[in-house]
Design a protein around this motif. Structure first.
Motif, mmCIF file in Angstrom:
data_model
loop_
_atom_site.group_PDB
_atom_site.id
_atom_site.type_symbol
_atom_site.label_atom_id
_atom_site.label_comp_id
_atom_site.label_asym_id
_atom_site.label_seq_id
_atom_site.Cartn_x
_atom_site.Cartn_y
_atom_site.Cartn_z
ATOM 1 N N PRO A 5 0.795 -1.228 0.000
ATOM 2 C CA PRO A 5 0.000 0.000 0.000
ATOM 3 C C PRO A 5 0.828 1.279 0.000
ATOM 4 C CG PRO A 5 -0.945 -1.596 1.520
ATOM 5 C CD PRO A 5 0.356 -2.186 1.032
ATOM 6 N N MET A 6 1.870 1.334 0.848
ATOM 7 C CA MET A 6 2.647 2.565 0.950
ATOM 8 C C MET A 6 3.482 2.845 -0.301
ATOM 9 S SD MET A 6 1.798 4.209 3.588
ATOM 10 C CE MET A 6 0.148 3.611 3.251
ATOM 11 N N GLU A 7 3.708 1.814 -1.113
ATOM 12 C CA GLU A 7 4.428 2.036 -2.368
ATOM 13 C C GLU A 7 3.615 2.892 -3.330
ATOM 14 O OE1 GLU A 7 5.822 -1.538 -4.166
ATOM 15 O OE2 GLU A 7 6.902 -2.205 -2.391
ATOM 16 N N LEU A 8 2.306 2.975 -3.101
ATOM 17 C CA LEU A 8 1.468 3.834 -3.936
ATOM 18 C C LEU A 8 1.870 5.299 -3.819
ATOM 19 C CD1 LEU A 8 -1.979 2.210 -3.124
ATOM 20 C CD2 LEU A 8 -0.972 2.327 -5.404
ATOM 21 N N LEU A 9 2.520 5.661 -2.710
ATOM 22 C CA LEU A 9 2.897 7.058 -2.498
ATOM 23 C C LEU A 9 4.205 7.425 -3.191
ATOM 24 C CD1 LEU A 9 2.037 7.419 1.298
ATOM 25 C CD2 LEU A 9 0.611 7.990 -0.675
ATOM 26 N N LEU A 108 -4.127 8.407 -6.641
ATOM 27 C CA LEU A 108 -3.665 7.034 -6.459
ATOM 28 C C LEU A 108 -4.246 6.088 -7.510
ATOM 29 C CD1 LEU A 108 -3.394 6.522 -2.613
ATOM 30 C CD2 LEU A 108 -1.784 7.507 -4.234
ATOM 31 N N LEU A 163 -3.686 11.383 1.233
ATOM 32 C CA LEU A 163 -2.988 10.419 0.380
ATOM 33 C C LEU A 163 -2.605 9.174 1.174
ATOM 34 C CD1 LEU A 163 -0.800 12.903 -1.660
ATOM 35 C CD2 LEU A 163 -2.292 11.170 -2.689
ATOM 36 N N ARG A 164 -2.132 9.378 2.398
ATOM 37 C CA ARG A 164 -1.754 8.225 3.217
ATOM 38 C C ARG A 164 -2.975 7.369 3.559
ATOM 39 N NH1 ARG A 164 2.542 6.425 5.813
ATOM 40 N NH2 ARG A 164 2.278 5.075 7.628
ATOM 41 N N ALA A 167 -3.938 5.394 0.585
ATOM 42 C CA ALA A 167 -3.003 4.288 0.355
ATOM 43 C C ALA A 167 -3.237 3.161 1.347
ATOM 44 C CB ALA A 167 -1.560 4.797 0.460
ATOM 45 N N HIS A 170 -5.878 0.951 0.443
ATOM 46 C CA HIS A 170 -5.386 0.022 -0.575
ATOM 47 C C HIS A 170 -6.381 -0.208 -1.713
ATOM 48 C CE1 HIS A 170 -2.831 -3.849 -1.387
ATOM 49 N NE2 HIS A 170 -2.396 -2.813 -2.051
ATOM 50 N N ALA A 173 -5.157 -0.261 -5.541
ATOM 51 C CA ALA A 173 -4.247 -1.301 -6.013
ATOM 52 C C ALA A 173 -4.925 -2.269 -6.962
ATOM 53 C CB ALA A 173 -3.678 -2.072 -4.825
#
Length: 254
Positions: A5-9, A108, A163-164, A167, A170, A173
């Motif tokens: 999930p955090m890779e989306l940022l 996202l 944004l967090r 993410a 999720h 994704a």
């Protein structure tokens, strides 16, 4: 490929335009690191690098060290598939408008297709209309109308938080690409389209050469709503090229 999930940022760029106070740059870096963002771009900052920026970063000086400082906005937006701009003022010509939560979701959703960017303008005057022309939509933070002015770092904190949260949910994704599998046109491809369009409309004498901006701004808004793909932009530019040549000689038309 995004797997966590955090890779989306990671592909989300925070772009500050012509920031005047170095402390605000440090505050922005701190807000970003709090929420897991790391890509900071500075367009012609007035006072940077600065010891005050480092002090205000409060441990996020690694973001400052990695920040890219560029001379113009187009360089900061290179390769971006979606650009959203922040604005506290109502404009004569209305842009599509999102609140921070809607903006985070849209950003996202676009991340799987490439980098995305959020623009923040000058502390006192924000973004110019010409800079907003680079955006597909505006972000408006619904603050207290009696006191709606937000510090630059606070505005970045609001967007970074949303944004967090998006993410962490999720949801993007597994969401389908918004363009049905085709890549959306990048910032550079759209700017080339707009330049080609203006050139052709001037050639066809459809555009007033003494005042082209108003119509071109409306056309930018139209294409921003359509969110064209690379293939669609290429088709449009092919039509413009043919239109500039005029009707075929054998068409029998005057």
């Amino acid at each position: 490929m995004i797997t966590e999930p955090m890779e989306l940022l990671n592909p989300v760029r925070i772009v500050l335009v012509n920031t005047s106070h170095p402390g605000n740059v440090g505050g922005v870096a701190r807000a970003m690191k709090n929420m897991g963002l790391s890509d900071l771009r500075l367009v012609a900052p007035q006072d940077y690098p600065s010891a005050e920026a480092t002090a205000r970063a409060s441990g996020a000086d690694d973001l400052l060290a990695d920040a890219q400082v560029v001379d113009d906005l187009d360089e900061a937006l290179a390769g971006c598939r979606l650009v959203l701009g922040t604005s506290a003022r109502q404009r004569t010509l209305r842009w599509p408008e999102l609140d921070p939560r809607q903006a985070a979701a849209r950003l996202l959703e676009a991340v799987p297709t490439g980098p995305v960017a959020v623009l923040f303008g000058r502390e006192r005057t924000g973004l110019t209309n010409e800079e907003l022309d680079r955006c597909q939509a505006l972000i408006h933070i619904p603050a207290n109308p009696e006191y709606s002015s937000l510090n630059l770092a606070a505005a970045v904190q609001v967007l970074s938080y949303e944004l967090r949260m998006a993410a962490l949910a999720h949801a993007p994704a597994s969401a389908p690409a918004p363009t049905g599998g085709e890549l959306p046109a990048s910032h550079e491809e759209l700017e080339r389209l707009y330049a080609h369009l203006e050139e052709t409309l001037l050639l066809l004498e459809f555009l007033d050469p003494d005042n082209p901006r108003h119509l071109m701004r409306r056309l930018r808004r139209l294409f921003a709503k359509a969110d064209p793909t690379i293939n669609e932009v290429n088709i449009l530019r092919g039509i413009l090229t043919q239109a500039a040549k005029g009707p075929p000689e054998h068409s029998g038309k005057p």
